[in-house]
Write a protein that holds these residues in place. Structure first.
Motif, PDB file in Angstrom:
ATOM      1  N   ILE A 174       0.828  -1.213   0.000  1.00 21.94           N
ATOM      2  CA  ILE A 174       0.000   0.000   0.000  1.00 21.94           C
ATOM      3  C   ILE A 174       0.859   1.259   0.000  1.00 21.94           C
ATOM      4  O   ILE A 174       0.618   2.178  -0.795  1.00 21.94           O
ATOM      5  N   PRO A 175       1.889   1.373   0.866  1.00 15.53           N
ATOM      6  CA  PRO A 175       2.739   2.567   0.789  1.00 15.53           C
ATOM      7  C   PRO A 175       3.414   2.736  -0.567  1.00 15.53           C
ATOM      8  O   PRO A 175       3.601   3.870  -1.028  1.00 15.53           O
ATOM      9  N   SER A 176       3.785   1.642  -1.222  1.00 18.52           N
ATOM     10  CA  SER A 176       4.454   1.753  -2.521  1.00 18.52           C
ATOM     11  C   SER A 176       3.530   2.326  -3.581  1.00 18.52           C
ATOM     12  O   SER A 176       3.978   3.007  -4.513  1.00 18.52           O
ATOM     13  N   VAL A 177       2.232   2.043  -3.463  1.00 19.88           N
ATOM     14  CA  VAL A 177       1.273   2.556  -4.428  1.00 19.88           C
ATOM     15  C   VAL A 177       0.759   3.926  -4.013  1.00 19.88           C
ATOM     16  O   VAL A 177       0.718   4.876  -4.802  1.00 19.88           O
ATOM     17  N   VAL A 178       0.367   4.042  -2.738  1.00 22.42           N
ATOM     18  CA  VAL A 178      -0.230   5.287  -2.249  1.00 22.42           C
ATOM     19  C   VAL A 178       0.835   6.322  -1.915  1.00 22.42           C
ATOM     20  O   VAL A 178       0.625   7.526  -2.138  1.00 22.42           O
ATOM     21  N   GLY A 179       1.987   5.865  -1.376  1.00 23.49           N
ATOM     22  CA  GLY A 179       3.011   6.804  -0.939  1.00 23.49           C
ATOM     23  C   GLY A 179       3.489   7.759  -2.012  1.00 23.49           C
ATOM     24  O   GLY A 179       3.447   8.985  -1.824  1.00 23.49           O
ATOM     25  N   PRO A 180       3.950   7.274  -3.179  1.00 25.41           N
ATOM     26  CA  PRO A 180       4.403   8.200  -4.222  1.00 25.41           C
ATOM     27  C   PRO A 180       3.304   9.127  -4.713  1.00 25.41           C
ATOM     28  O   PRO A 180       3.539  10.317  -4.957  1.00 25.41           O
ATOM     29  N   LEU A 181       2.089   8.600  -4.865  1.00 31.12           N
ATOM     30  CA  LEU A 181       0.985   9.437  -5.324  1.00 31.12           C
ATOM     31  C   LEU A 181       0.656  10.516  -4.303  1.00 31.12           C
ATOM     32  O   LEU A 181       0.512  11.692  -4.639  1.00 31.12           O
ATOM     33  N   ALA A 182       0.558  10.109  -3.019  1.00 31.87           N
ATOM     34  CA  ALA A 182       0.241  11.080  -1.976  1.00 31.87           C
ATOM     35  C   ALA A 182       1.362  12.098  -1.813  1.00 31.87           C
ATOM     36  O   ALA A 182       1.115  13.311  -1.723  1.00 31.87           O
ATOM     37  N   ALA A 183       2.612  11.611  -1.791  1.00 30.77           N
ATOM     38  CA  ALA A 183       3.742  12.520  -1.617  1.00 30.77           C
ATOM     39  C   ALA A 183       3.872  13.468  -2.807  1.00 30.77           C
ATOM     40  O   ALA A 183       4.160  14.663  -2.638  1.00 30.77           O
ATOM     41  N   GLY A 184       3.685  12.938  -4.017  1.00 31.52           N
ATOM     42  CA  GLY A 184       3.764  13.802  -5.192  1.00 31.52           C
ATOM     43  C   GLY A 184       2.679  14.856  -5.202  1.00 31.52           C
ATOM     44  O   GLY A 184       2.923  16.035  -5.524  1.00 31.52           O
ATOM     45  N   THR A 185       1.461  14.481  -4.835  1.00 31.40           N
ATOM     46  CA  THR A 185       0.360  15.433  -4.795  1.00 31.40           C
ATOM     47  C   THR A 185       0.592  16.502  -3.737  1.00 31.40           C
ATOM     48  O   THR A 185       0.397  17.704  -3.982  1.00 31.40           O
TER      49      THR A 185
END
Length: 434
Positions: A174-185
């Motif tokens: 989950i962090p690998s999928v959500v982390g980059p998207l959330a951090a980038g946003t």
């Protein structure tokens, strides 16, 4: 090796039924990692790993923007290596602390330091202050990771350890999928600082869930009947030497001039004897058993993580991707890493563990060799995502397998020291290759 028996009388004592292949240990009855005996502990420590995973994926996405805003691109590698450098010292300290007094205190202290380092980096006004924050994070991370290995050694029977290691890997999905998207946003709309400042809020849940269960099942010294042994001052000094030596070598590598030979020589003089003293005898020549396991862990982790640290920077600066897209290019790796770890945890494959590790290392090498091809403009950037998915599958098999073998080859009272050696090999290779 057998795990130490839990202190709570209501908890089922560990038994060694490795040949029992009646189904998945992860979701089985009261004897599984999510059974009544281990449920609270498993959820708690996996939540700790989830926090570390989210930090790693989110921070990696925000790092190129943070370095650019703080005018610190020349110091970019330090932002990663500072974490690993201080964690080297913390790993040795945590191993001794956990073996002598139990893993509860180093784990709680490590989580607190981890959060404090994030806050320091998130409020930094200069790149060097940002790097100091990363160093504080490293102290916390080093304490936490070794303490978690000791918890697994004490609280889980040998047949369940591959499953809990697979659960650790799965917590990266989950962090690998959500982390980059959330951090980038967040980076694009609110600023990179909020990526660091927001993560410490996640500390509360792992603390509330994991610490009571650890106190009940894995607290106290390795030998409850005897008095706690004093800290080994020699190993602490060696740990300080390996950290200082690695830091000096990293500093010298950032400025390849004649004057850099002085810190490089001083760093090597500190690092080499300290590493020989802290790692199992024969590690440098891949001696049979524990030394070769420790060496392989360093080769795998150091080469892969060092390459991965620069992939987002490469995609942002050379291919013009946004931080979000650069981070997402590596997102599939979390799922395949967990899949590789799941594969190695199957009881039927236990007899083929060495073959799984060889296959995994070949996949890791192929991924690292393929990634730089995107520097050629005609090569599509999605090649990186595919290559990293393959490499992460291999890493899932290799990292979990080395952890399982290490605990199998360690006596109960040596789990902390040997886990520290495994993590030192991991962290030291990261520092040197970065």
């Amino acid at each position: 090796m057998t795990a130490l028996e839990p202190r709570d009388a209501e908890v089922t004592p560990p038994t060694d039924d490795r040949d029992d292949d009646r189904g998945s240990d992860v979701v089985s009855d009261g004897q599984g990692v999510l059974g009544k005996a281990h449920r609270a502990l498993s959820v708690g420590i996996v939540s700790v790993v989830l926090l570390i995973a989210f930090e790693a994926t989110a921070v990696g996405t925000a790092m190129p923007v943070a370095a650019r805003e703080l005018h610190g691109i020349p110091l970019y590698a330090f932002a990663f290596s500072a974490y690993f450098t201080t964690s080297l010292f913390a790993m040795v300290l945590s191993g001794q602390w956990a073996d002598r007094y139990g893993p509860l205190r180093p784990l709680a202290t490590g989580i607190a330091a981890f959060g404090a380092g994030l806050l320091l980096s998130g409020t930094a006004g200069t790149m060097w202050l940002f790097i100091i924050g990363r160093a504080v994070q490293g102290l916390g991370g080093g304490l936490v990771i070794v303490a978690l290995y000791v918890v697994v050694s004490r609280a889980y029977p040998e047949r369940l350890r591959p499953s809990i290691m697979a659960a650790f890997a799965a917590s990266w999905v989950i962090p690998s999928v959500v982390g980059p998207l959330a951090a980038g946003t967040v980076t694009e709309h609110l600023g990179w600082r909020w990526v660091f400042i927001g993560i410490p809020a996640l500390v509360v849940f792992p603390l509330a869930l994991a610490l009571p269960a650890i106190r009940r099942m894995a607290s106290g010294p390795a030998d409850p009947a005897g008095p706690p042994q004093p800290f080994d001052g020699r190993r602490i000094r060696l740990a300080l030497g390996i950290s200082l030596g690695a830091g000096l070598l990293q500093y010298a590598a950032q400025d390849l001039g004649w004057l850099s030979l002085l810190p490089a020589a001083a760093g090597a003089a500190l690092l080499v004897p300290a590493a020989l003293g802290l790692l199992p005898r024969g590690t440098y020549r891949a001696a049979r058993g524990l030394p070769s396991v420790v060496l392989l862990r360093g080769i795998a982790a150091g080469s892969f993580i060092a390459a991965e640290s620069f992939v987002p920077l490469m995609l942002v600066t050379q291919r013009g991707l946004s931080p979000t897209m650069a981070g997402l290019s590596l997102a599939v790796g979390g799922a395949t890493w967990a899949l590789g770890s799941y594969v190695q945890s199957r009881p039927r494959l236990e007899a083929y563990r060495e073959g799984l590790m060889v296959t995994g290392m070949v996949m890791v090498a192929a991924a690292i060799a393929t990634a730089p091809s995107v520097l050629i403009p005609s090569v599509p950037v999605w090649i990186v995502g595919v290559a990293w998915g393959v490499g992460c599958f291999g890493m899932g098999m290799v990292i979990a397998s080395t952890s399982v073998l290490l605990l199998k080859l360690s006596a109960p009272g040596e789990a902390g020291a040997n886990s520290a050696a495994l993590q030192i090999s991991d962290g030291l290779s990261n520092v040197l290759l970065l």
